[in-house]
Structure formats: C-alpha cells, structure tokens
Design an enzyme around this catalytic site. Structure first.
Site, PDB file in Angstrom:
ATOM      1  N   ASP A   1       0.822  -1.214   0.000  1.00  0.00           N
ATOM      2  CA  ASP A   1       0.000   0.000   0.000  1.00  0.00           C
ATOM      3  C   ASP A   1       0.858   1.266   0.000  1.00  0.00           C
ATOM      4  OD1 ASP A   1      -2.426   1.400   0.044  1.00  0.00           O
ATOM      5  OD2 ASP A   1      -3.304   0.107   1.577  1.00  0.00           O
TER       6      ASP A   1
ATOM      7  N   ASP B   1      -9.280   3.797  -3.833  1.00  0.00           N
ATOM      8  CA  ASP B   1     -10.003   2.604  -3.377  1.00  0.00           C
ATOM      9  C   ASP B   1     -11.407   2.514  -3.965  1.00  0.00           C
ATOM     10  OD1 ASP B   1      -7.834   1.946  -1.891  1.00  0.00           O
ATOM     11  OD2 ASP B   1      -8.864   1.981   0.050  1.00  0.00           O
TER      12      ASP B   1
END
Ligand SMILES: *[C@@H]1O[C@H](CO)[C@@H](O)[C@H](O)[C@H]1NC(C)=O
Ligand SMILES: *[C@@H]1O[C@H](CO)[C@@H](O)[C@H](O)[C@H]1NC(C)=O
Ligand SMILES: *[C@@H]1O[C@H](CO)[C@@H](O)[C@H](O)[C@H]1NC(C)=O
Ligand SMILES: *[C@@H]1O[C@H](CO)[C@@H](O)[C@H](O)[C@H]1NC(C)=O
Ligand SMILES: *[C@@H]1O[C@H](CO)[C@@H](O)[C@H](O)[C@H]1NC(C)=O
Ligand SMILES: *[C@@H]1O[C@H](CO)[C@@H](O)[C@H](O)[C@H]1NC(C)=O
Length: 435
Positions: free
Chosen positions: A151, A243
């Site tokens: 991430d 996202d």
C-alpha cells in the site's frame, strides 16, 4: 505520416521489461480472495481459514482462485520486535502466527498473501516496511507468504514526490477530469522512474527478488507517479486508482478510468482497478455481474472481497462464470478486451458515470471473440452488437453466438445482436465461427 504514427505509438508504449517470475507466477492476472472489503481491520485466522475452506468447498479453487490474502491489521500495532526488527504478528488474532495460518492454507493447496505499505505505517497505523524492506521480505518468505499487497500509506515528508502526475490516457491525451490536482505538474517528458514513489516500490521489489521464494508483488500506489509506465518492470499488478467502494457510482468511475489503460495490459503486468465488491454494499444483481464482467474482460486481478460463508447463489454463479474466467486466464492471448465504441458518449470520452459500453477481445480459450455490452444508464435500454463495428468480427455477416450468462446457444446470428438491458446490466457474448 507513418513516421509520426510510429513515434506516437512508441512514446506511449509501456516498458517491455517485466517482473518475470518462476512457475509463471504473475504471468496471468491473479485470482483469489482478500479480507479487506469483507472485514476491514477485523481480521483473524478463523476468518482467513473460513474463506480458504469455502474457496475449496464452493468450487472456486477448481476454477483457479488460489490466493487467500490477509489485508491490514494482522500485526501488533505500535512496535516491531526490538531484537529482530521484524513486524510482530498479533497472536490474539493469529494464535499460530502468520506462519501457522500459512501452513493451513498451503495444506488446502492454496496460496497465502500478506499486506504492508511503502511507508512507515499502514493505512490503519500498523508498522510498515519503508526502511525495513529486507527484514520484512525475509520474514514474509520464512513464514511461507506467496503474495504481497503493498500500500501507499504512512509516507514521510522526505519521501514524497517532487511533482504531481497528470496521467495520459491510452491514446496519449489528457481526458477531462484526470488532472484534478495539478498543483505542481511535472515538466513535459518527465521520467517517473526518477520519482521517490518509484524508488519506494522498487526497494521492496528488490528485497522480494532476493528471497528464495516466489512472492507475487501487487503494487497499491493508487495510480500515482504514473505507475502505468513503470508498473510492468516493478510489480505483477499495480493499482491505477483510489479505493473502490461497494456502490455503482464507484465501480463505474473506476471502470471509466481503467478503460483508458488497456494498452498496459499484457502477460506479467496488469493494471489493477481494485478488489471485487461483488456481494457487498448496495450493488444490485445487475451491478454485481456488470462489475465482475468488466473486471474480467479488463484482465484485472480478480480478488473476491465478500464473506464466502454467506454468499448468495447468484453472486457465486457470477464469480464462477466459466466463460469470463476462461477469457481472463487465456495462456496465449495476453491483451485484454478493449472498448470498440463508447456508446452512450462519443468515443474516448472520459465520463465517470458512463464508461465505455462496448468491448471486444480475442480469446484462444473461447476459440472466438468475447463481446461485452453495458447499459450505463439509470433505466432499461437496448444495446446492439453489430458485427461490422467489431474489429475482430468485421468481414462476415453471421456468427455462432453463445450467451455467457445463461450458456444458451443463440444460434447463427446475422449482422447484429440486439438486447434490452436493465439499468447497469451487461450482456456478455461468446462469438464463435462465421456461419
Ligand atoms: C510487460 O513485460 C512483458 C515481458 O517483458 C511483456 O511480454 C509484456 O508485453 C509487457 N507488457 C506490456 C503492456 O508491454
Ligand atoms: C523477538 O524476537 C526474538 C528472537 O526471535 C524472540 O525470542 C522474541 O520472543 C520476540 N519478541 C516478541 C515481542 O515477539
Ligand atoms: C528520509 O529520512 C530518513 C531518516 O533520516 C532517511 O533514512 C531516508 O534516506 C530519507 N529519504 C530520502 C529519500 O532522502
Ligand atoms: C448505493 O449507494 C450509492 C452511494 O451511497 C448511491 O449513489 C447509489 O444510488 C445507491 N444505489 C442503489 C441501487 O441504491
Ligand atoms: C451474512 O449476511 C447477513 C444478511 O445478509 C448479514 O447480516 C451478515 O452480517 C453477514 N455475515 C457476514 C459475516 O458478512
Ligand atoms: C472537455 O472540457 C472542455 C472544457 O470544459 C469541453 O469543452 C469539452 O467538451 C470536454 N471534452 C470532453 C470529451 O468531455
């Protein structure tokens, strides 16, 4: 003219180097499950093993779904091991440690994934791997990890990029809406492999490659620093957007963005429009199958994100659609389907609400052409696939067609196939030989 064209083509051709791994790991887009969209931070070994057992029981493993991935929140929050410097698995959630659950997943013939971030902390504030790449890659390998999602949270100020990126679409243009925050644009021709983001992700790539274990490397930098131009040499897949959320507006928005990235899809490298929300949120049955079909034809990683012990038969059938899986896992054709017409909009229109509606792509596994038609509108509407508009099908008047949802043989269809689609539904056609 020819020279100009070839120059333009070259200028936007993705890097030919890729992260080629042993046993074809990462050559085709990944198939699996991840804990985040179903459970968020509330993850433990019971939930992971439930998902793994269900993957076997529901027949998903037989179709090729293989990775069972633990997302954020698997570790002790505020400290590394002071002696080894390793991240400490949270034994209240994983009593046997990560290696314990890895062994159990491997015993089922599946693979296991873990999560970290190219920063000091993960998105939920747990220790992350920037500066500890070797230590963490070594621990992951020792525990038996097969997949790393990496991430982009917790980046300290001295690791942020000099410039913000404005990313061109597949034809080299900057479509409206893709450059919302160009406070400090890069100069023309800037090489994003000079960015600190590239360095952060490359350090972990090199640490993983130094291990005596093949670990699929899934970059999650949210499309920043023009990752499409260096993703192929750095990871096996790379997130190209922010996202996803479990509602149609988000699904449509990301499908629109990714539709401009299809020239970057190929063996060993896949733009990633984020994990599946099939079965989650307020997606209707039409939206669930449109989401899955679009992701499959874009050859995105297909990482299921719902609680599998609770999945409805309808949603399970979507995830198990043999035609879409066959198209997605084609060992001979690396490219994805491409839009051949936008439909609702003029071609090449960037529109988060109405993505490209007409897609086609060749398939060796289906021995034909896959055609997808989307109704992006809020009410029922007709969509028509005309053979003479489809690059793979021009030249013949009639084709044998199968409906990929029902499996029904539609026979020899002349000139065009017309169908009425509910709001946000897709038709998926397998078009075989001329007839
Ligand atoms: C990524 O690299 C591989 C191997 O070098 C190559 O086959 C593939 O075409 C590349 N992908 C793209 C989109 O160029
Ligand atoms: C840190 O690692 C050492 C050496 O493996 C181990 O003995 C110790 O229990 C670990 N400490 C914690 C808090 O996990
Ligand atoms: C940022 O600061 C840390 C700690 O001083 C240092 O280790 C690191 O190399 C620096 N990063 C860059 C890109 O200069
Ligand atoms: C689902 O929720 C989103 C975001 O809250 C909303 O925009 C959308 O209209 C909802 N869809 C349905 C089918 O209720
Ligand atoms: C299973 O589904 C029910 C009803 O749809 C829901 O209330 C419950 O929270 C779900 N359980 C899990 C583990 O997602
Ligand atoms: C892009 O934006 C400009 C100015 O707002 C507008 O005139 C143009 O029609 C837009 N183009 C597309 C393809 O949406």
């Amino acid at each position: 003219m020819l020279t100009l064209l070839s120059f333009a083509a070259l200028a936007f051709l993705p890097s030919a180097n890729a992260l080629v791994r042993k046993e074809n790991v990462g050559r085709l887009p990944a198939l699996g499950w991840n804990s985040w969209n179903a459970f968020g931070c509330d993850v433990d070994s019971t939930k992971i093993m439930t998902a793994a057992n269900e993957m076997v029981k529901l027949g998903l493993k037989d179709l090729g779904y293989e990775y069972v991935n633990i997302d954020d929140c698997w570790s002790v929050k505020d400290t590394r091991n002071l002696t080894t410097k390793r991240i400490i698995p949270d034994t209240s959630k994983f009593p046997g440690g990560i290696s314990g659950v890895a062994d159990q997943v491997h015993d089922l013939g599946l693979k296991i994934g873990i999560y970290s971030s190219a920063g000091e902390t993960t998105c939920a504030g747990h220790p992350a791997s920037l500066g500890y790449e070797q230590v963490d890659a070594e621990a992951f390998a020792e525990w038996g990890i097969d997949y790393l999602k990496y991430d982009n949270c917790g980046v300290p100020s001295n690791w942020t990029d000099q410039y913000t990126a404005c990313v061109p679409d597949g034809s080299g243009n900057f479509p409206n809406g893709t450059c919302p925050d160009l406070s400090n644009p890069a100069p023309a021709g800037y090489d994003w492999a000079q960015s600190k983001t590239f360095t952060r992700y490359t350090m972990m790539r090199d640490a993983l490659l130094a291990q005596d274990r093949t670990i699929l490397y899934s970059l999650c930098d949210w499309g920043q620093a023009d990752v499409n131009t260096w993703g192929n040499e750095t990871g096996n897949s790379w997130r190209m957007s922010g996202d996803i959320q479990a509602n149609w507006p988000h699904v449509a928005e990301i499908a629109n963005e990714n539709s401009f990235r299809m020239n970057y899809v190929g063996f060993w490298g896949h733009p990633d429009p984020d994990m599946l929300e099939v079965g989650n949120g307020n997606l209707t049955s039409e939206e669930n199958r449109a989401h899955f079909a679009l992701w499959a034809v874009m050859k995105s990683p297909l990482i299921i994100g719902t609680a599998l012990d609770n999945i409805t038969d309808a949603n399970l059938a979507v995830l198990k659609n043999q035609y879409l899986i066959d198209f997605h896992q084609d060992p001979v054709v690396g490219r994805s389907a491409h839009p051949y017409k936008w439909g609702y909009n003029p071609d090449w229109t960037f529109d988060p609400v109405h993505p490209a509606e007409y897609w086609s792509g060749p398939s060796s596994t289906l021995e034909g052409t896959l055609v997808l038609m989307l109704n992006s509108e809020d009410s029922t509407s007709t969509r028509i696939a005309s053979w003479n508009e489809i690059p793979e099908l021009k030249g013949h008047d009639a084709y044998q067609v199968i409906d990929a949802w029902s499996g029904e043989d539609l026979g020899c269809v002349k000139e065009a196939y017309s169908t009425s689609l509910a709001s946000h539904d897709v038709a998926v056609l397998v078009v075989k030989g001329a007839c």
